[in-house]
Design a protein around this motif. Structure first.
Motif, mmCIF file in Angstrom:
data_model
loop_
_atom_site.group_PDB
_atom_site.id
_atom_site.type_symbol
_atom_site.label_atom_id
_atom_site.label_comp_id
_atom_site.label_asym_id
_atom_site.label_seq_id
_atom_site.Cartn_x
_atom_site.Cartn_y
_atom_site.Cartn_z
ATOM 1 N N GLY A 131 42.122 9.540 -51.854
ATOM 2 C CA GLY A 131 43.283 9.353 -50.987
ATOM 3 C C GLY A 131 44.138 8.147 -51.307
ATOM 4 O O GLY A 131 45.095 7.872 -50.581
ATOM 5 N N MET A 132 43.828 7.410 -52.363
ATOM 6 C CA MET A 132 44.678 6.274 -52.729
ATOM 7 C C MET A 132 45.998 6.788 -53.282
ATOM 8 O O MET A 132 46.020 7.771 -54.014
ATOM 9 C CB MET A 132 44.001 5.398 -53.789
ATOM 10 N N SER A 133 47.064 6.128 -52.950
ATOM 11 C CA SER A 133 48.367 6.513 -53.490
ATOM 12 C C SER A 133 48.481 5.996 -54.921
ATOM 13 O O SER A 133 47.745 5.086 -55.331
ATOM 14 C CB SER A 133 49.488 5.919 -52.639
ATOM 15 N N THR A 134 49.409 6.549 -55.668
ATOM 16 C CA THR A 134 49.596 6.069 -57.046
ATOM 17 C C THR A 134 50.048 4.614 -57.042
ATOM 18 O O THR A 134 49.707 3.867 -57.950
ATOM 19 C CB THR A 134 50.601 6.943 -57.818
ATOM 20 N N ASN A 135 50.792 4.187 -56.015
ATOM 21 C CA ASN A 135 51.178 2.770 -55.913
ATOM 22 C C ASN A 135 49.960 1.874 -55.774
ATOM 23 O O ASN A 135 49.866 0.834 -56.416
ATOM 24 C CB ASN A 135 52.114 2.540 -54.724
ATOM 25 N N ASP A 136 49.014 2.266 -54.903
ATOM 26 C CA ASP A 136 47.792 1.478 -54.738
ATOM 27 C C ASP A 136 46.988 1.436 -56.033
ATOM 28 O O ASP A 136 46.440 0.395 -56.402
ATOM 29 C CB ASP A 136 46.927 2.038 -53.611
#
Length: 188
Positions: A131-136
């Protein structure tokens, strides 16, 4: 080699958040690391307790359980910080990389094609699946958005739009066949 700046509070409690300083990270930007996995947190707490008991990288202070927050966190088998290699303006953890390669070989995974980079790719893919975003992921790994997209596209069965299209097409075709079977049954 990593240094954790905020691994503990002044009261000796353990934080779930650490910051890798820009001097040792990819692309020279600080990297926040979240230690959310309970097993990983316990392993770090045990390791830090071991460092403090052996007085490795400690300072005479109650802060960080006496652990020096600016000292290298990981030590080699000789209880010394891993040696690094300067590459222009950046620093490479050469000795740690050699040890990781040796651990992969000792586990019998080298001949199966497992390398440090494949472990990094697995980390990116599993982070995205969690569930991590690509930004994270960009912030924590130092990879560009393009690099992360390419890594995720390599896991084509899970993330490739092309794979999704074929899976959906197959499911749609199956539903259509089932529908035709029902209609045919009523036509006869």
């Amino acid at each position: 080699m990593t240094t954790i700046l905020t691994q503990g509070a002044p009261d000796g409690s353990f934080h779930e958040f650490a910051v890798l300083p820009d001097t040792i990270t990819r692309d020279g930007a600080e990297r926040p690391i979240v230690l959310a996995n309970d097993e990983l947190k316990r392993a770090f707490e045990k390791y830090i307790k071991w460092l403090v008991e052996l007085r490795i990288n400690t300072i005479p202070h109650k802060h960080y359980r006496s652990l020096n927050p600016n000292a290298p966190l990981f030590v080699d088998d000789n209880l010394k910080p891993f040696t690094v290699q300067n590459r222009g303006e950046s620093i490479s953890p050469h000795a740690m990389n050699r040890l990781l390669d040796q651990l992969i070989k000792n586990a019998g995974l080298w001949d199966a094609g497992v390398r440090r980079l494949s472990l990094v790719r697995t980390c990116v893919i599993e982070s995205y699946k969690a569930g991590m975003s690509t930004n994270d992921i960009m912030i924590t790994t130092g990879f560009s958005d393009d690099s992360i997209s390419k890594i995720l596209a390599m896991d084509y069965t899970a993330f490739s739009p092309i794979a999704e299209w074929f899976i959906k097409r197959k499911a749609t075709k199956q539903k259509r066949l089932e529908s035709f079977k029902l209609r045919r049954k009523w036509m006869i």
